[in-house]
Design a protein around this motif. Sequence first.
Motif, mmCIF file in Angstrom:
data_model
loop_
_atom_site.group_PDB
_atom_site.id
_atom_site.type_symbol
_atom_site.label_atom_id
_atom_site.label_comp_id
_atom_site.label_asym_id
_atom_site.label_seq_id
_atom_site.Cartn_x
_atom_site.Cartn_y
_atom_site.Cartn_z
ATOM 1 N N ALA A 1 22.401 13.211 46.572
ATOM 2 C CA ALA A 1 22.523 13.329 45.113
ATOM 3 C C ALA A 1 23.632 14.312 44.743
ATOM 4 O O ALA A 1 24.327 14.114 43.754
ATOM 5 N N THR B 1 25.146 7.017 42.069
ATOM 6 C CA THR B 1 24.155 7.961 42.586
ATOM 7 C C THR B 1 23.198 8.478 41.508
ATOM 8 O O THR B 1 21.985 8.488 41.704
ATOM 9 N N THR B 2 23.750 8.889 40.368
ATOM 10 C CA THR B 2 22.863 9.445 39.328
ATOM 11 C C THR B 2 21.843 8.398 38.894
ATOM 12 O O THR B 2 20.675 8.713 38.691
ATOM 13 N N GLU B 3 22.309 7.169 38.784
ATOM 14 C CA GLU B 3 21.406 6.101 38.341
ATOM 15 C C GLU B 3 20.313 5.868 39.386
ATOM 16 O O GLU B 3 19.129 5.762 39.055
ATOM 17 N N GLU C 1 17.865 8.887 39.423
ATOM 18 C CA GLU C 1 17.111 9.138 38.179
ATOM 19 C C GLU C 1 16.245 7.949 37.793
ATOM 20 O O GLU C 1 15.103 8.102 37.405
#
Lengths: 220, 256
Positions: B215, B235-237, B240
Motif C-alpha cells: 500500500a 493500489t488505493t482502490e 480501500e
Amino acid sequence: MGEFMTVRFHKELEQLQLDVLKMGNLARTMLFESIDALVNQDTDLAEKIIANKDKLRQMDATIEERTLHLMNLFQPMATDMRIVACILKLITYLARVGQYGKDNASIAMELSKEPHVKKLVSLPYMRDLVCGMIDDALKAFETQNISPITKISERDDTIDELYYSIFRECLTYMMEDQKTITRCVNYIMVARHLERCGDHACKMAEKIHYMVTGEHVEIK
Amino acid sequence: MGANPNGEIVLETKDLNVFYAKSHALIDINVETKKNNVTALIGPSGCGKSTLIRSFNRMNDVIDGCKITGTVLYKGRDLYHEYNIEEIRTKIGMIFQKPNPFPMTIYDNISYGPSVHGINDTKKLDEIVERSLKLAVLWDEVKDRLKDNSLELSGGQQQRLCIARALAIEPEILLMDEPTASLDPIASAKVEALILQLRKRYTVVIVTHNMQQAARISDYTGFLYMGRLIEFAETTELFESPKEDLTEKYLTGRFG
C-alpha cells in the motif's frame, strides 16, 4: 495477521461499534430530551442533560483512543479500514449533536422562569424529524446497510424549511411585541441547533455510505 | 502515489499458464505493468506471485518440468521467443529476498556486470559504480570503503548493493521478490524509500507479503490466489474498496 490476531481485532472492532452506538444513543437522547425540557420547562431534566455532557466527552475520548490503538496494532484494510475511519468521524459528529443538546438544555433553563410566547409545536416536530435522521444513520451503521439513509438529503431539506419557517414565525412575534425578543431569539437558536444536527446526520450518512459501499458521496 | 495510468505498457501477459511437474501454478493470467509505475503482487504463500514475477524474466526456464503456455510480452514483443536470454537479463533485473552479493569487494560487485558487457575502461567503471551506488542511496555509506568485502556490509546495505548491482547495467525493469523480507524495519524503510525513488527512472514489479508495504510503495496491486489473478487495480482502490469478495477476505484477515 494470524488467525488469533484476526479474531482479536474483529472482537475489539465489534465492541467499538457497539460503543459508538451507545454514544450515539446518549447524544441523540440529550438532543431529544432537551426539547422536552424546553417545552415543559423542566429544569431537572435540563440539568441532567447538562451533566451528561461530561459522560459524552469521555466516551468520545475513549473511543477515539481505542480506535487509534487498534489502527496502530493491526493496520486494518478494506472494510475494516473503512469501519475504523467511519468510527473516527462519527464520534465527532455525535459529540456535536450531544453538545447541541446541552446548549438547548441551557436555553431551557434560561426560559424556564416565564411562560412561553405560545405553545411550542414546530420545535418538537422538527426535533422528531432530526432525531429520526440520526436514528436511521445509526441503524445504517449498525446493520451496515444504507437503505435507511438513502433519502436523508430530502429529509434534511424539510428540516431546512422548518428552520426558516420557525425563523419567520419568531420574527412576526418579535415585531408584534418587543418583550418577546429575548425568548424568540432563543427559540431561533434552538431551531438553528436542530438544523445543524440535521446536517450532522447527513455527514454521518456520507461516512456510513463510504463504510458500506467504499464509494464517496456528497449528500449535502 | 501518483500512478501513471497513461504510461507505456512494458510487460504484459496474455492467458499465461505455468505448470510445474504436477501442479498448475498460474492459471490464465492477464496482467499488464506500465512504465514508471510500481506494481505490487500480493497473496498468500503458494498463490503464484513468485512464479509470476519469475516468468517476467524467464527464471522459470531453468526449472525442470516447468511448462509455460500463453504469452509474456516485453514492450510488445514475445519475451520467450523474440528475445535472447542475455538481452532479458540486461533489461530486466531481479532482486531476491535474501541479499546475495558476490563474495568480492563492493566495487567489484557493481563493476562485474558492466565488465561482462565489455566495459573495461577504469574511469568509465568508476563512474558507473558511483552512479549506481548513488541511485541505490548507498554511496555516502560506502564511498570510503569500496575495496572492502561486500559481505562486511549490514543486511540492508547488502540489499541496496544488490539493487545497485542490478542498476549498473541500466535495466528498464526491476523485479523484486520480497526484497525486504529479511531486513529489519529501518533497513526496510530505506529500501522502500529507494523503490519510490527508482520508480522515476525504472518500472518496478515487487512481490511482497507485507500488505502495508504494498500500500505504501505501489501504484497498482494484483492479488493472486491459488494461481489466479483475482483482482488487479490501482493500489488505493484495491486496499480501500476491493471489488472482489476474496480480496476483501484476504485483506481483512478472514482467511490466508
